[in-house]
Write a protein that holds these residues in place. Structure first.
Motif, PDB file in Angstrom:
ATOM      1  N   ILE A   1      40.339  66.618  44.215  1.00 40.23           N
ATOM      2  CA  ILE A   1      41.268  65.806  44.944  1.00 40.23           C
ATOM      3  C   ILE A   1      40.939  65.899  46.456  1.00 40.23           C
ATOM      4  O   ILE A   1      41.207  64.818  47.171  1.00 40.23           O
ATOM      5  CB  ILE A   1      42.679  66.877  44.802  1.00 40.23           C
ATOM      6  N   VAL A   2      40.369  67.086  46.847  1.00 40.42           N
ATOM      7  CA  VAL A   2      39.975  67.296  48.124  1.00 40.42           C
ATOM      8  C   VAL A   2      38.676  66.193  48.808  1.00 40.42           C
ATOM      9  O   VAL A   2      38.791  65.467  49.713  1.00 40.42           O
ATOM     10  CB  VAL A   2      39.739  68.478  48.790  1.00 40.42           C
ATOM     11  N   THR A   3      37.865  66.049  47.767  1.00 39.53           N
ATOM     12  CA  THR A   3      36.529  65.523  48.241  1.00 39.53           C
ATOM     13  C   THR A   3      36.602  64.176  48.011  1.00 39.53           C
ATOM     14  O   THR A   3      35.601  63.419  48.462  1.00 39.53           O
ATOM     15  CB  THR A   3      35.388  66.139  47.532  1.00 39.53           C
ATOM     16  N   THR A   4      37.277  63.607  47.025  1.00 35.25           N
ATOM     17  CA  THR A   4      37.272  62.245  46.440  1.00 35.25           C
ATOM     18  C   THR A   4      37.980  61.293  47.577  1.00 35.25           C
ATOM     19  O   THR A   4      38.854  61.550  47.804  1.00 35.25           O
ATOM     20  CB  THR A   4      37.732  62.142  45.149  1.00 35.25           C
ATOM     21  N   ARG A   5      37.279  60.273  47.764  1.00 34.23           N
ATOM     22  CA  ARG A   5      38.287  58.984  48.572  1.00 34.23           C
ATOM     23  C   ARG A   5      38.380  57.992  47.759  1.00 34.23           C
ATOM     24  O   ARG A   5      37.508  57.614  46.890  1.00 34.23           O
ATOM     25  CB  ARG A   5      37.064  58.792  49.992  1.00 34.23           C
ATOM     26  N   LEU A   6      39.449  57.613  47.956  1.00 32.03           N
ATOM     27  CA  LEU A   6      39.929  56.428  47.182  1.00 32.03           C
ATOM     28  C   LEU A   6      39.744  55.143  47.887  1.00 32.03           C
ATOM     29  O   LEU A   6      39.927  54.901  49.229  1.00 32.03           O
ATOM     30  CB  LEU A   6      41.458  56.402  46.886  1.00 32.03           C
ATOM     31  N   ALA A   7      38.651  54.208  47.142  1.00 32.16           N
ATOM     32  CA  ALA A   7      38.436  52.997  47.857  1.00 32.16           C
ATOM     33  C   ALA A   7      39.551  52.089  48.315  1.00 32.16           C
ATOM     34  O   ALA A   7      40.552  52.097  47.302  1.00 32.16           O
ATOM     35  CB  ALA A   7      37.318  52.327  47.040  1.00 32.16           C
ATOM     36  N   GLU A   8      39.488  51.375  49.382  1.00 29.47           N
ATOM     37  CA  GLU A   8      40.696  50.474  49.754  1.00 29.47           C
ATOM     38  C   GLU A   8      40.185  49.037  48.859  1.00 29.47           C
ATOM     39  O   GLU A   8      39.324  48.388  48.866  1.00 29.47           O
ATOM     40  CB  GLU A   8      40.943  50.399  50.792  1.00 29.47           C
ATOM     41  N   VAL A   9      41.235  48.744  48.133  1.00 26.23           N
ATOM     42  CA  VAL A   9      41.010  47.540  47.354  1.00 26.23           C
ATOM     43  C   VAL A   9      42.351  46.546  47.857  1.00 26.23           C
ATOM     44  O   VAL A   9      43.341  46.988  47.785  1.00 26.23           O
ATOM     45  CB  VAL A   9      41.060  47.746  45.779  1.00 26.23           C
ATOM     46  N   ALA A  10      41.908  45.243  47.948  1.00 27.57           N
ATOM     47  CA  ALA A  10      43.064  44.454  48.052  1.00 27.57           C
ATOM     48  C   ALA A  10      43.805  44.265  46.797  1.00 27.57           C
ATOM     49  O   ALA A  10      43.477  44.169  45.673  1.00 27.57           O
ATOM     50  CB  ALA A  10      42.447  43.037  48.549  1.00 27.57           C
ATOM     51  N   GLN A  11      45.356  44.268  47.010  1.00 24.09           N
ATOM     52  CA  GLN A  11      46.157  44.216  45.929  1.00 24.09           C
ATOM     53  C   GLN A  11      46.585  42.759  45.735  1.00 24.09           C
ATOM     54  O   GLN A  11      46.608  41.991  46.642  1.00 24.09           O
ATOM     55  CB  GLN A  11      47.388  44.739  46.304  1.00 24.09           C
ATOM     56  N   GLN A  12      46.692  42.509  44.309  1.00 25.46           N
ATOM     57  CA  GLN A  12      46.789  41.177  43.894  1.00 25.46           C
ATOM     58  C   GLN A  12      48.609  41.090  43.985  1.00 25.46           C
ATOM     59  O   GLN A  12      49.223  42.214  43.513  1.00 25.46           O
ATOM     60  CB  GLN A  12      46.573  41.239  42.419  1.00 25.46           C
ATOM     61  N   LYS A  13      49.074  39.885  44.265  1.00 25.86           N
ATOM     62  CA  LYS A  13      50.528  39.725  44.469  1.00 25.86           C
ATOM     63  C   LYS A  13      50.755  39.055  43.056  1.00 25.86           C
ATOM     64  O   LYS A  13      50.075  38.479  42.460  1.00 25.86           O
ATOM     65  CB  LYS A  13      50.765  38.650  45.370  1.00 25.86           C
ATOM     66  N   LEU A  14      51.968  39.861  42.657  1.00 26.39           N
ATOM     67  CA  LEU A  14      52.227  39.421  41.156  1.00 26.39           C
ATOM     68  C   LEU A  14      53.344  37.901  41.341  1.00 26.39           C
ATOM     69  O   LEU A  14      54.043  38.119  42.240  1.00 26.39           O
ATOM     70  CB  LEU A  14      53.072  40.680  40.526  1.00 26.39           C
ATOM     71  N   THR A  15      53.370  37.445  40.359  1.00 26.76           N
ATOM     72  CA  THR A  15      54.306  36.172  40.301  1.00 26.76           C
ATOM     73  C   THR A  15      55.267  36.741  39.341  1.00 26.76           C
ATOM     74  O   THR A  15      55.252  37.640  38.685  1.00 26.76           O
ATOM     75  CB  THR A  15      53.765  35.222  39.416  1.00 26.76           C
ATOM     76  N   ALA A  16      56.514  36.087  39.675  1.00 25.58           N
ATOM     77  CA  ALA A  16      57.847  36.548  38.951  1.00 25.58           C
ATOM     78  C   ALA A  16      57.489  36.439  37.424  1.00 25.58           C
ATOM     79  O   ALA A  16      58.098  37.339  36.947  1.00 25.58           O
ATOM     80  CB  ALA A  16      58.876  35.330  39.241  1.00 25.58           C
ATOM     81  N   HIS A  17      56.608  35.382  37.074  1.00 28.43           N
ATOM     82  CA  HIS A  17      56.447  35.393  35.593  1.00 28.43           C
ATOM     83  C   HIS A  17      55.554  36.684  35.156  1.00 28.43           C
ATOM     84  O   HIS A  17      55.865  37.283  34.057  1.00 28.43           O
ATOM     85  CB  HIS A  17      55.540  34.213  35.348  1.00 28.43           C
TER      86      HIS A  17
ATOM     87  N   ALA B   1      58.566  43.196  30.075  1.00 25.93           N
ATOM     88  CA  ALA B   1      58.749  43.293  28.734  1.00 25.93           C
ATOM     89  C   ALA B   1      57.698  44.208  27.783  1.00 25.93           C
ATOM     90  O   ALA B   1      57.925  44.590  26.897  1.00 25.93           O
ATOM     91  CB  ALA B   1      58.407  41.668  28.181  1.00 25.93           C
ATOM     92  N   GLU B   2      56.416  44.238  28.702  1.00 28.68           N
ATOM     93  CA  GLU B   2      55.365  45.182  27.929  1.00 28.68           C
ATOM     94  C   GLU B   2      55.971  46.466  28.025  1.00 28.68           C
ATOM     95  O   GLU B   2      55.876  47.333  27.038  1.00 28.68           O
ATOM     96  CB  GLU B   2      54.118  45.235  28.938  1.00 28.68           C
ATOM     97  N   ALA B   3      56.410  46.905  29.287  1.00 30.42           N
ATOM     98  CA  ALA B   3      56.789  48.314  29.253  1.00 30.42           C
ATOM     99  C   ALA B   3      57.974  48.568  28.504  1.00 30.42           C
ATOM    100  O   ALA B   3      58.038  49.588  28.140  1.00 30.42           O
ATOM    101  CB  ALA B   3      57.303  48.590  30.836  1.00 30.42           C
ATOM    102  N   MET B   4      59.055  47.494  28.364  1.00 28.69           N
ATOM    103  CA  MET B   4      60.096  47.906  27.237  1.00 28.69           C
ATOM    104  C   MET B   4      59.352  48.058  25.842  1.00 28.69           C
ATOM    105  O   MET B   4      59.909  49.003  25.254  1.00 28.69           O
ATOM    106  CB  MET B   4      60.818  46.833  27.478  1.00 28.69           C
ATOM    107  N   THR B   5      58.565  47.216  25.457  1.00 35.98           N
ATOM    108  CA  THR B   5      58.026  47.324  23.883  1.00 35.98           C
ATOM    109  C   THR B   5      57.422  48.774  23.964  1.00 35.98           C
ATOM    110  O   THR B   5      57.250  49.534  23.028  1.00 35.98           O
ATOM    111  CB  THR B   5      56.983  46.169  23.499  1.00 35.98           C
ATOM    112  N   ASP B   6      56.267  49.042  24.783  1.00 32.45           N
ATOM    113  CA  ASP B   6      55.768  50.515  24.977  1.00 32.45           C
ATOM    114  C   ASP B   6      56.664  51.587  24.957  1.00 32.45           C
ATOM    115  O   ASP B   6      56.354  52.488  24.102  1.00 32.45           O
ATOM    116  CB  ASP B   6      54.990  50.414  26.379  1.00 32.45           C
ATOM    117  N   THR B   7      57.640  51.564  26.024  1.00 33.44           N
ATOM    118  CA  THR B   7      58.482  52.692  25.927  1.00 33.44           C
ATOM    119  C   THR B   7      59.210  52.803  24.670  1.00 33.44           C
ATOM    120  O   THR B   7      59.224  53.962  24.044  1.00 33.44           O
ATOM    121  CB  THR B   7      59.223  52.778  27.049  1.00 33.44           C
TER     122      THR B   7
END
Lengths: 115, 333
Positions: free
Chosen positions: B179-195, B202-208
């Motif tokens: 936890i202390v030594t690892t650095r998380l790389a910065e990655v550009a986040q994708q924007k999600l569409t409403a779809h 829906a996926e989360a619903m079926t999974d859960t």
């Protein structure tokens, strides 16, 4: 640790959180290839990560691709990809999905777009 | 206004209409509704259907909301806040950020690399399983809005105080090296569409649904047994007003168990109907959802035993305190 050692292939029968005991991954070299895999599943071996790995393997079969799928369980290695939620799918070094168990249709689409 | 509110609470979230419908259907087949077997069957049918409907609708809605709050966003937001407000923010974000204990280590690495103090990360880690939108809505349906809101507020308070305590005690030294030594790389986040958000929901619903279904059946079955077969006097003796340690007992039983709010609620509901005190029931629900052996083992890979022990102690003591508070308030609220 060399690059080779960091890509760990986990055998499919390994015990998995949370159904069994704590997963304990020994670093195995049985399938370390000379070239790093182009497709990687990132995740510590929870059921979701294995589900994603299986879907990727099936998708590759469907596409008649023979690429190997690597499974990264090392957290330091995962952090290099900037991933905060697992399972994640990496194709040619690019994170194409994180925190989701994708269905086969999505995986095929992502593979076609990114390979 | 009150009529509308009661309607939502009793009929929409509580689904009393379904109980009436099942009662009528069972009655129409000539079964004696006073019979205990029929009573168990009625409870089982009603609770299974009710919880599964609630589960599908709620998980879908909640996941849609959660898709706006990926952990990367929590990390960015929190790195701009300082002091107690960062803990408050972390506790609040913990309720809406989608998070599974499998991801606790990458999340921990991400928060720590963003420079977040350890206490803020823990406020998030305590609040995330303890209070979420699901429990707020489910508890509203069963125990009413006042109790649900109080449950959430208490959970947030434990998360904030627990985080502050861990901060004060300078527990950083008990973090694992990864936890202390690892650095998380910065990655550009994708924007999600409403779809994509709808797909995600829906996926989360079926999974859960798939994941939780056996727990719901087991929970409802246990609930049905308690509801119709366990004598009220037993429940009262163990978890009711006769036993001052009911809360402690309920918390300790719930701690190692692994289930989520949907599996826990039928048991809680049945115990409550049989005379268990509110505080014992609340403590049971909280301890089952917040702590479990698998999640503790996962967390052990990020933090050393001392810090893990402190984390468990904070949660257990906090839950017991909340239990006694609810007992004191039972009858008032």
């Amino acid at each position: 640790m060399s690059e080779k050692e960091k890509t760990i292939l986990v055998d499919e029968n390994s015990t998995c959180f949370p159904s069994g005991a704590m997963p304990h991954y020994d670093i195995k070299h049985e399938e370390v290839s000379a070239q790093p895999e182009r497709i990687l599943v990132l995740g510590a071996g929870c059921p979701k990560c294995r589900a994603l790995e299986q879907t990727v393997i099936k998708s590759l079969d469907e596409m008649n691709e023979t690429l190997a799928v690597g499974h990264v369980t090392d957290y330091a290695e995962m952090a290099k990809y900037g991933v905060m939620s697992t399972p994640a799918l990496v194709i040619d070094g690019k994170v194409v999905s994180a925190g989701r168990v994708l269905n086969q249709k999505d995986v095929v689409r992502l593979l076609k777009e990114n390979l | 206004m009150k009529a509308i509110f009661d309607f939502i609470q009793n009929q929409i979230l509580g689904m009393r209409w379904l109980d009436t419908l099942i009662g009528n259907l069972l009655g129409a087949t000539g079964l004696d509704l006073g019979n205990r077997w029929v009573g168990s069957l009625r409870f089982f049918l009603f609770d299974t259907i009710k919880i599964l409907i609630l589960l599908c609708v709620l998980i879908f809605l909640i996941s849609y909301i959660q898709s706006f709050f990926p952990p990367e966003r929590a990390k960015r937001t929190l790195s701009r806040v300082r002091g107690v407000w960062a803990n408050v923010g972390a506790a609040l974000l913990g309720t809406v950020t989608p998070f599974c204990s499998c991801s606790s280590i990458p999340l921990f690495i991400g928060f720590t690399s963003a420079g977040l103090p350890i206490g803020v990360t823990f406020s998030f880690l305590i609040s995330s399983p303890m209070v979420d939108l699901g429990s707020l809505l489910v508890i509203t349906g069963i125990f009413g809005a006042k109790i649900a809101v109080l449950y959430v507020i208490c959970g947030l308070i434990i998360a904030v105080l627990g985080g502050l305590l861990i901060e004060k005690l300078h527990m950083e030294r008990y973090l694992e090296d990864v936890i202390v030594t690892t650095r998380l790389a910065e990655v550009a986040q994708q924007k999600l569409t409403a779809h994509e958000r709808l797909r995600f929901a829906a996926e989360a619903m079926t999974d859960t649904f798939k994941k939780v279904f056996p727990y719901v059946l087991a929970g409802v079955a246990i609930g049905a047994v308690i509801h119709n077969w366990i004598p009220e006097s037993w429940v009262v003796a163990v978890l009711g007003s006769k036993n001052p340690f009911g809360v402690v007992l309920a918390t300790l039983i719930g701690t190692p168990m692994y289930a989520d709010i949907f599996g826990t609620i039928p048991v809680a509901e049945a115990l409550f109907a049989k005379g268990a005190r509110l505080g014992s029931v609340v403590a049971f629900m909280m301890s089952v959802t917040t702590l479990s052996l698998p999640s503790m083992m996962m967390l052990r890979r990020a933090i050393k035993p001392k810090l893990l022990a402190l984390f468990i102690t904070i949660c257990v003591v906090g839950i017991i305190a909340i239990g006694y508070l609810f007992n004191a308030l039972q009858g008032v609220i």
